[in-house]
Scaffold this motif. Structure first.
Motif, PDB file in Angstrom:
ATOM      1  N   HIS A  87       0.862  -1.188   0.000  1.00  0.00           N
ATOM      2  CA  HIS A  87       0.000   0.000   0.000  1.00  0.00           C
ATOM      3  C   HIS A  87       0.898   1.237   0.000  1.00  0.00           C
ATOM      4  CE1 HIS A  87      -3.721  -2.194   1.328  1.00  0.00           C
ATOM      5  NE2 HIS A  87      -2.782  -3.082   1.612  1.00  0.00           N
ATOM      6  N   ALA A  88       0.716   2.124  -0.990  1.00  0.00           N
ATOM      7  CA  ALA A  88       1.506   3.350  -1.065  1.00  0.00           C
ATOM      8  C   ALA A  88       0.697   4.421  -1.782  1.00  0.00           C
ATOM      9  CB  ALA A  88       2.822   3.100  -1.788  1.00  0.00           C
ATOM     10  N   HIS A  89       1.202   5.666  -1.732  1.00  0.00           N
ATOM     11  CA  HIS A  89       0.504   6.780  -2.368  1.00  0.00           C
ATOM     12  C   HIS A  89       0.708   6.800  -3.874  1.00  0.00           C
ATOM     13  CE1 HIS A  89       0.982   8.047   1.868  1.00  0.00           C
ATOM     14  NE2 HIS A  89      -0.249   8.473   1.695  1.00  0.00           N
ATOM     15  N   ALA A  90       1.832   6.239  -4.349  1.00  0.00           N
ATOM     16  CA  ALA A  90       2.112   6.210  -5.787  1.00  0.00           C
ATOM     17  C   ALA A  90       3.073   5.063  -6.092  1.00  0.00           C
ATOM     18  CB  ALA A  90       2.722   7.539  -6.226  1.00  0.00           C
ATOM     19  N   PHE A  91       3.022   4.597  -7.349  1.00  0.00           N
ATOM     20  CA  PHE A  91       3.890   3.523  -7.814  1.00  0.00           C
ATOM     21  C   PHE A  91       4.441   3.896  -9.179  1.00  0.00           C
ATOM     22  CE2 PHE A  91       0.954   1.461  -4.944  1.00  0.00           C
ATOM     23  CZ  PHE A  91       1.718   0.507  -4.297  1.00  0.00           C
ATOM     24  N   SER A  92       5.681   3.483  -9.456  1.00  0.00           N
ATOM     25  CA  SER A  92       6.185   3.611 -10.815  1.00  0.00           C
ATOM     26  C   SER A  92       5.658   2.405 -11.596  1.00  0.00           C
ATOM     27  CB  SER A  92       7.712   3.650 -10.831  1.00  0.00           C
ATOM     28  OG  SER A  92       8.234   2.396 -10.453  1.00  0.00           O
ATOM     29  N   LYS A  93       5.612   2.517 -12.936  1.00  0.00           N
ATOM     30  CA  LYS A  93       5.093   1.420 -13.761  1.00  0.00           C
ATOM     31  C   LYS A  93       5.909   0.147 -13.562  1.00  0.00           C
ATOM     32  CE  LYS A  93       3.181   4.317 -17.407  1.00  0.00           C
ATOM     33  NZ  LYS A  93       3.318   4.769 -18.804  1.00  0.00           N
ATOM     34  N   SER A  94       7.240   0.310 -13.520  1.00  0.00           N
ATOM     35  CA  SER A  94       8.107  -0.864 -13.374  1.00  0.00           C
ATOM     36  C   SER A  94       7.913  -1.540 -12.023  1.00  0.00           C
ATOM     37  CB  SER A  94       9.569  -0.472 -13.566  1.00  0.00           C
ATOM     38  OG  SER A  94       9.932   0.535 -12.640  1.00  0.00           O
ATOM     39  N   ALA A  95       7.589  -0.741 -10.984  1.00  0.00           N
ATOM     40  CA  ALA A  95       7.356  -1.314  -9.661  1.00  0.00           C
ATOM     41  C   ALA A  95       6.074  -2.135  -9.654  1.00  0.00           C
ATOM     42  CB  ALA A  95       7.280  -0.213  -8.615  1.00  0.00           C
ATOM     43  N   VAL A  96       5.013  -1.612 -10.275  1.00  0.00           N
ATOM     44  CA  VAL A  96       3.740  -2.349 -10.350  1.00  0.00           C
ATOM     45  C   VAL A  96       3.934  -3.652 -11.107  1.00  0.00           C
ATOM     46  CG1 VAL A  96       1.390  -2.294 -11.280  1.00  0.00           C
ATOM     47  CG2 VAL A  96       2.320  -0.265 -10.181  1.00  0.00           C
ATOM     48  N   GLU A  97       4.660  -3.591 -12.223  1.00  0.00           N
ATOM     49  CA  GLU A  97       4.928  -4.804 -13.006  1.00  0.00           C
ATOM     50  C   GLU A  97       5.677  -5.837 -12.177  1.00  0.00           C
ATOM     51  OE1 GLU A  97       7.015  -3.590 -16.520  1.00  0.00           O
ATOM     52  OE2 GLU A  97       5.308  -2.409 -17.256  1.00  0.00           O
ATOM     53  N   ALA A  98       6.716  -5.398 -11.459  1.00  0.00           N
ATOM     54  CA  ALA A  98       7.532  -6.320 -10.661  1.00  0.00           C
ATOM     55  C   ALA A  98       6.722  -6.955  -9.542  1.00  0.00           C
ATOM     56  CB  ALA A  98       8.737  -5.581 -10.089  1.00  0.00           C
ATOM     57  N   ILE A  99       5.861  -6.169  -8.885  1.00  0.00           N
ATOM     58  CA  ILE A  99       5.054  -6.695  -7.775  1.00  0.00           C
ATOM     59  C   ILE A  99       4.019  -7.684  -8.289  1.00  0.00           C
ATOM     60  CG2 ILE A  99       3.340  -6.063  -6.017  1.00  0.00           C
ATOM     61  CD1 ILE A  99       4.907  -3.398  -5.687  1.00  0.00           C
ATOM     62  N   GLU A 100       3.342  -7.328  -9.389  1.00  0.00           N
ATOM     63  CA  GLU A 100       2.279  -8.192  -9.911  1.00  0.00           C
ATOM     64  C   GLU A 100       2.832  -9.430 -10.621  1.00  0.00           C
ATOM     65  OE1 GLU A 100      -0.161  -5.493 -12.165  1.00  0.00           O
ATOM     66  OE2 GLU A 100      -1.167  -4.757 -10.352  1.00  0.00           O
ATOM     67  N   LYS A 101       4.077  -9.374 -11.102  1.00  0.00           N
ATOM     68  CA  LYS A 101       4.698 -10.512 -11.776  1.00  0.00           C
ATOM     69  C   LYS A 101       4.858 -11.707 -10.835  1.00  0.00           C
ATOM     70  CE  LYS A 101       9.083 -10.572 -13.029  1.00  0.00           C
ATOM     71  NZ  LYS A 101      10.326 -10.183 -13.699  1.00  0.00           N
ATOM     72  N   VAL A 102       5.117 -11.431  -9.551  1.00  0.00           N
ATOM     73  CA  VAL A 102       5.295 -12.525  -8.577  1.00  0.00           C
ATOM     74  C   VAL A 102       3.991 -12.822  -7.818  1.00  0.00           C
ATOM     75  CG1 VAL A 102       7.766 -12.200  -8.262  1.00  0.00           C
ATOM     76  CG2 VAL A 102       6.170 -10.897  -6.849  1.00  0.00           C
ATOM     77  N   GLY A 103       2.872 -12.245  -8.275  1.00  0.00           N
ATOM     78  CA  GLY A 103       1.578 -12.537  -7.663  1.00  0.00           C
ATOM     79  C   GLY A 103       1.182 -11.598  -6.542  1.00  0.00           C
ATOM     80  N   GLY A 104       1.868 -10.476  -6.414  1.00  0.00           N
ATOM     81  CA  GLY A 104       1.540  -9.512  -5.372  1.00  0.00           C
ATOM     82  C   GLY A 104       0.498  -8.499  -5.833  1.00  0.00           C
ATOM     83  N   LYS A 105       0.229  -7.529  -4.963  1.00  0.00           N
ATOM     84  CA  LYS A 105      -0.788  -6.522  -5.262  1.00  0.00           C
ATOM     85  C   LYS A 105      -0.235  -5.147  -4.943  1.00  0.00           C
ATOM     86  CE  LYS A 105      -5.421  -6.322  -3.946  1.00  0.00           C
ATOM     87  NZ  LYS A 105      -6.505  -6.793  -3.086  1.00  0.00           N
ATOM     88  N   ALA A 106      -0.447  -4.179  -5.831  1.00  0.00           N
ATOM     89  CA  ALA A 106      -0.047  -2.784  -5.600  1.00  0.00           C
ATOM     90  C   ALA A 106      -1.309  -1.974  -5.377  1.00  0.00           C
ATOM     91  CB  ALA A 106       0.738  -2.253  -6.779  1.00  0.00           C
ATOM     92  N   VAL A 107      -1.499  -1.506  -4.123  1.00  0.00           N
ATOM     93  CA  VAL A 107      -2.711  -0.772  -3.764  1.00  0.00           C
ATOM     94  C   VAL A 107      -2.358   0.687  -3.536  1.00  0.00           C
ATOM     95  CG1 VAL A 107      -4.621  -0.613  -2.140  1.00  0.00           C
ATOM     96  CG2 VAL A 107      -3.608  -2.843  -2.650  1.00  0.00           C
ATOM     97  N   THR A 108      -3.028   1.576  -4.292  1.00  0.00           N
ATOM     98  CA  THR A 108      -2.787   3.019  -4.146  1.00  0.00           C
ATOM     99  C   THR A 108      -3.673   3.567  -3.034  1.00  0.00           C
ATOM    100  OG1 THR A 108      -2.358   3.137  -6.509  1.00  0.00           O
ATOM    101  CG2 THR A 108      -2.716   5.213  -5.372  1.00  0.00           C
ATOM    102  N   LEU A 109      -3.052   4.344  -2.118  1.00  0.00           N
ATOM    103  CA  LEU A 109      -3.823   4.911  -1.005  1.00  0.00           C
ATOM    104  C   LEU A 109      -4.625   6.111  -1.456  1.00  0.00           C
ATOM    105  CD1 LEU A 109      -1.097   4.758   1.775  1.00  0.00           C
ATOM    106  CD2 LEU A 109      -3.012   3.241   1.467  1.00  0.00           C
TER     107      LEU A 109
END
Length: 149
Positions: free
Chosen positions: A127-149
């Motif tokens: 959970h964060a206020h913002a994500f870079s595109k590459s960070a979202v890709e890296a997190i979701e590639k391993v099955g994680g979730k990027a949640v914007t606050l």
């Protein structure tokens, strides 16, 4: 002895000489202000940056650039830092603002942006206020979730 009856040592405290109380006082006449001039008058107060009428430095030096008053300052946290945190404390798979504050990465009111440097191997919910595109890709590639606050 207690706080209610403390007193300074005998002779260590003296009263100041009073200004402008006649020539016999030792500080009469001009009251230590010297003769004439702006600083000798009552009501004088020096303005910050005033240089006696000369153009002040702040106005002489050229200005340039643009300061955006609506700029949002983010504290960047890279993916490799998330991986290191997960190695140290693998009990939590949810990483939110409180988690980052507890880990000492950000202050309580800081806005957080997750950046893409490094690799992650575990599925995390971040959970964060913002994500870079590459960070979202890296997190979701391993099955994680990027949640914007």
């Amino acid at each position: 002895m207690n706080l209610s009856n403390l007193q300074p040592a005998e002779g260590s405290v003296r009263n100041n000489k009073r200004l402008g109380r006649g020539t016999g006082s030792g500080r009469g006449g001009t009251s230590t202000r010297g003769h004439k001039g702006q600083k000798s008058r009552s009501g004088y107060s020096k303005k910050s940056g005033f240089e006696g009428g000369q153009m002040p430095l702040q106005r002489r030096v050229p200005k340039f650039g643009f300061k955006n008053i609506n700029r949002i300052e983010y504290k960047g946290i890279n993916i490799d830092v998330l991986a290191d945190l997960n190695e140290k404390d693998s009990s939590s798979t949810i990483m939110d603002a409180a988690y980052f504050v507890k880990a000492g990465l950000v202050s309580k009111n800081a806005k957080i942006k997750i950046l893409g440097r490094g690799e992650i191997t575990t599925a995390l919910e971040v959970h964060a206020h913002a994500f870079s595109k590459s960070a979202v890709e890296a997190i979701e590639k391993v099955g994680g979730k990027a949640v914007t606050l």
